[in-house]
Design a protein around this motif. Structure first.
Motif, PDB file in Angstrom:
ATOM      1  N   ALA A 159      -8.466  -1.404  25.722  1.00  0.00           N
ATOM      2  CA  ALA A 159      -9.044  -2.310  24.727  1.00  0.00           C
ATOM      3  C   ALA A 159      -8.302  -2.227  23.404  1.00  0.00           C
ATOM      4  CB  ALA A 159     -10.524  -1.991  24.530  1.00  0.00           C
TER       5      ALA A 159
ATOM      6  N   GLN B  48      -8.451  -8.576  20.380  1.00  0.00           N
ATOM      7  CA  GLN B  48      -9.761  -8.993  20.880  1.00  0.00           C
ATOM      8  C   GLN B  48      -9.908 -10.512  20.716  1.00  0.00           C
ATOM      9  OE1 GLN B  48     -12.153  -6.743  22.453  1.00  0.00           O
ATOM     10  NE2 GLN B  48     -10.108  -5.838  22.548  1.00  0.00           N
TER      11      GLN B  48
ATOM     12  N   TYR C 182     -15.252  -9.524  24.430  1.00  0.00           N
ATOM     13  CA  TYR C 182     -14.643  -8.211  24.633  1.00  0.00           C
ATOM     14  C   TYR C 182     -13.503  -8.361  25.621  1.00  0.00           C
ATOM     15  CZ  TYR C 182     -13.953  -3.499  26.438  1.00  0.00           C
ATOM     16  OH  TYR C 182     -13.385  -2.316  26.850  1.00  0.00           O
ATOM     17  N   ARG C 183     -12.297  -8.059  25.171  1.00  0.00           N
ATOM     18  CA  ARG C 183     -11.120  -8.192  26.011  1.00  0.00           C
ATOM     19  C   ARG C 183     -10.520  -6.820  26.291  1.00  0.00           C
ATOM     20  NH1 ARG C 183      -5.051  -9.622  24.294  1.00  0.00           N
ATOM     21  NH2 ARG C 183      -4.136  -9.732  26.390  1.00  0.00           N
TER      22      ARG C 183
ATOM     23  N   TYR D 120     -12.206 -10.451  30.280  1.00  0.00           N
ATOM     24  CA  TYR D 120     -12.976 -10.832  29.097  1.00  0.00           C
ATOM     25  C   TYR D 120     -14.473 -10.808  29.401  1.00  0.00           C
ATOM     26  CZ  TYR D 120      -8.444 -12.676  27.696  1.00  0.00           C
ATOM     27  OH  TYR D 120      -7.120 -12.788  27.400  1.00  0.00           O
ATOM     28  N   TYR D 121     -15.257 -10.210  28.503  1.00  0.00           N
ATOM     29  CA  TYR D 121     -16.703 -10.384  28.510  1.00  0.00           C
ATOM     30  C   TYR D 121     -16.988 -11.518  27.529  1.00  0.00           C
ATOM     31  CZ  TYR D 121     -18.145  -6.454  31.409  1.00  0.00           C
ATOM     32  OH  TYR D 121     -18.380  -5.619  32.480  1.00  0.00           O
TER      33      TYR D 121
ATOM     34  N   LEU E 133     -24.932  -6.384  24.169  1.00  0.00           N
ATOM     35  CA  LEU E 133     -23.503  -6.670  24.115  1.00  0.00           C
ATOM     36  C   LEU E 133     -23.244  -8.121  23.737  1.00  0.00           C
ATOM     37  CD1 LEU E 133     -20.616  -5.572  24.663  1.00  0.00           C
ATOM     38  CD2 LEU E 133     -20.875  -6.409  27.010  1.00  0.00           C
TER      39      LEU E 133
ATOM     40  N   GLU F  75     -15.762 -10.542  18.683  1.00  0.00           N
ATOM     41  CA  GLU F  75     -14.581  -9.716  18.427  1.00  0.00           C
ATOM     42  C   GLU F  75     -14.935  -8.258  18.146  1.00  0.00           C
ATOM     43  OE1 GLU F  75     -15.847 -11.587  14.522  1.00  0.00           O
ATOM     44  OE2 GLU F  75     -15.653 -12.195  16.629  1.00  0.00           O
ATOM     45  N   GLU F  76     -16.243  -7.961  18.025  1.00  0.00           N
ATOM     46  CA  GLU F  76     -16.688  -6.591  17.766  1.00  0.00           C
ATOM     47  C   GLU F  76     -17.337  -5.941  18.995  1.00  0.00           C
ATOM     48  OE1 GLU F  76     -16.244  -4.894  14.841  1.00  0.00           O
ATOM     49  OE2 GLU F  76     -15.010  -6.621  14.261  1.00  0.00           O
ATOM     50  N   ARG F  77     -17.385  -6.642  20.105  1.00  0.00           N
ATOM     51  CA  ARG F  77     -18.051  -6.109  21.291  1.00  0.00           C
ATOM     52  C   ARG F  77     -17.384  -4.842  21.814  1.00  0.00           C
ATOM     53  NH1 ARG F  77     -19.012 -12.028  24.169  1.00  0.00           N
ATOM     54  NH2 ARG F  77     -20.729 -12.641  22.783  1.00  0.00           N
ATOM     55  N   TYR F  78     -16.097  -4.703  21.563  1.00  0.00           N
ATOM     56  CA  TYR F  78     -15.390  -3.516  22.058  1.00  0.00           C
ATOM     57  C   TYR F  78     -15.999  -2.232  21.507  1.00  0.00           C
ATOM     58  CZ  TYR F  78     -13.066  -2.582  17.611  1.00  0.00           C
ATOM     59  OH  TYR F  78     -12.817  -2.254  16.297  1.00  0.00           O
ATOM     60  N   ARG F  79     -16.651  -2.303  20.346  1.00  0.00           N
ATOM     61  CA  ARG F  79     -17.227  -1.107  19.742  1.00  0.00           C
ATOM     62  C   ARG F  79     -18.339  -0.515  20.624  1.00  0.00           C
ATOM     63  NH1 ARG F  79     -15.423  -0.570  14.543  1.00  0.00           N
ATOM     64  NH2 ARG F  79     -14.578  -2.462  13.563  1.00  0.00           N
TER      65      ARG F  79
END
Length: 386
Positions: free
Chosen positions: A178, A182, A186-187, A205-206, A326, A333-337
């Protein structure tokens, strides 16, 4: 002139769920007449399925072991602020190996390829060529039901198996990279080293949108390989897909949409991990459940699988809560957190999560601590999740 084919159990759909049920039932009931009906030219289609060793109970490993194409003892994840190697065995099943192992395990007459089903009931299957299969019971494993009955996000991807002109430097799977830009939710990039000069790269991608732009994703895979210094000689295989991420919805309506009174398995029965969209662990469990039940009659088979799928849906509300957080509480763009925080937790917790076997302690640990999303949005996101 049309013909009628009689059998004990007809399984419609020769993918993962259908093939595993056929093998499990044949192993336990070798005298039973089984028909595995597939509309395509091959069993398993064009797919790569992966799973962790802990996803499959020891008693069921005989069912999945012959299907394994590749295996590793560890895997990696990487996020902008940390990276980690996890000591969990990881395996992949290629559809070609799935077909070989399935056909080897079944009598030749059991596999019916290029036979499209146009009507399915609890005891009959009408084929497009006019032939009819009459069975004591039928299980429908043909993909999803009506997804409009569920509240969903989407996991979409494009994957390529690449032949390289020089060896890559990857020692083990990169299950989530990740550190990439992004985009569209979530990419992450997923990489599997099949051989020193052969690698599978998937751009995942989510996303709120199920549309797959194959051209754009293909260009991103090319750019990723180039950035890693992996010279691509050719594309050996490509696959793309869109998988549902279950936030909520009406399970009974979903089940009914796949055919009232018809036994179902796989995605058509809602048997997939709500957040990861994994279907392989459920496919193995379902196959074992059906084989051990010793039931072939249509109505009883329907009731058996309906009870099982309904129980699984109810027991997995925790994962739907996480999916809601999620998709609804985090900016795309913040889903990766959310995943970055998750991958700082205990390895045992992570293994149980993927197997959909989280215990109470796991759930408390995941839901406590400093949240990676705004708390107010998180509370609103999970309110009313079914």
């Amino acid at each position: 002139m049309s013909a009628t084919i009689s059998c004990d159990l007809a399984i419609v759909g020769g993918g993962l769920a259908g093939g595993l049920i056929a093998r499990a039932v044949h192993q336990r009931h070798p005298a039973a007449e089984i028909r595995l009906i597939e509309g395509g030219t091959h069993l398993g289609g064009n797919h790569l399925w992966s799973f962790f060793a802990s996803d499959v109970a020891p008693v069921d490993r005989w069912l999945i072991s012959p299907l394994i194409s590749h295996g590793w003892t560890r895997y990696d994840v990487a996020f902008p602020d940390h990276a980690r190697t996890l000591k969990s065995p990881y395996y992949s099943v290629e559809s070609r190996q799935f077909e070989r192992a399935t056909r080897d395990a079944l009598p030749a007459r059991a596999v019916m390829l290029e036979r499209k089903a146009i009507e399915v009931s609890a005891t009959q299957v009408l084929l497009a060529d006019g032939d009819r299969v009459e069975a004591k019971g039928v299980i429908d494993c043909r993909g999803t039901g009506d997804l409009a009955t569920l509240e969903l996000g989407w996991q979409k991807f494009l994957g390529r198996e690449l032949a390289l002109s020089a060896p890559h430097d990857l020692e083990r799977p990169m299950v989530m990279d990740a550190t990439v830009a992004q985009k569209d939710g979530y990419r992450f990039v997923y990489c599997l080293p099949f051989a020193p000069d052969r690698i599978f790269i998937e751009d995942t991608y989510y996303s709120d949108d199920p549309a797959v732009d194959a051209g754009t994703l293909g260009n991103r895979i090319d750019a990723y390989a180039a950035a890693r210094g992996w010279p691509v000689a050719s594309i050996a295989r490509e696959e793309s897909g869109v998988l549902p991420v279950a936030i909520g919805g009406d399970f009974q309506a979903y089940w009914h949409s796949g055919g009232p009174g018809v036994a179902k398995a796989g995605m058509r029965a809602g048997l997939f991990h709500p957040l990861t969209s994994y279907s392989l662990p459920d496919a193995v469990r379902t196959a074992s459940h059906v084989a051990q039940a010793d039931i072939f009659e249509g109505e009883a088979l329907h009731d058996l699988l309906h009870r099982y799928a309904a129980h699984m849906w109810r027991s997995r509300r925790f994962y739907r809560l996480l999916a809601a957080m999620l998709f609804k509480a985090a900016e795309p763009e913040e889903r990766y957190r959310v995943l970055a925080r998750f991958y700082r937790l205990d390895e045992g917790l992570i293994r149980r999560f993927y197997a959909a076997n989280s215990n109470l302690g796991d759930k408390i640990r995941v839901m406590t601590g400093k949240p990676p999303v705004p708390i107010g949005r998180a509370v609103r996101a999970i309110t009313g999740v079914q």
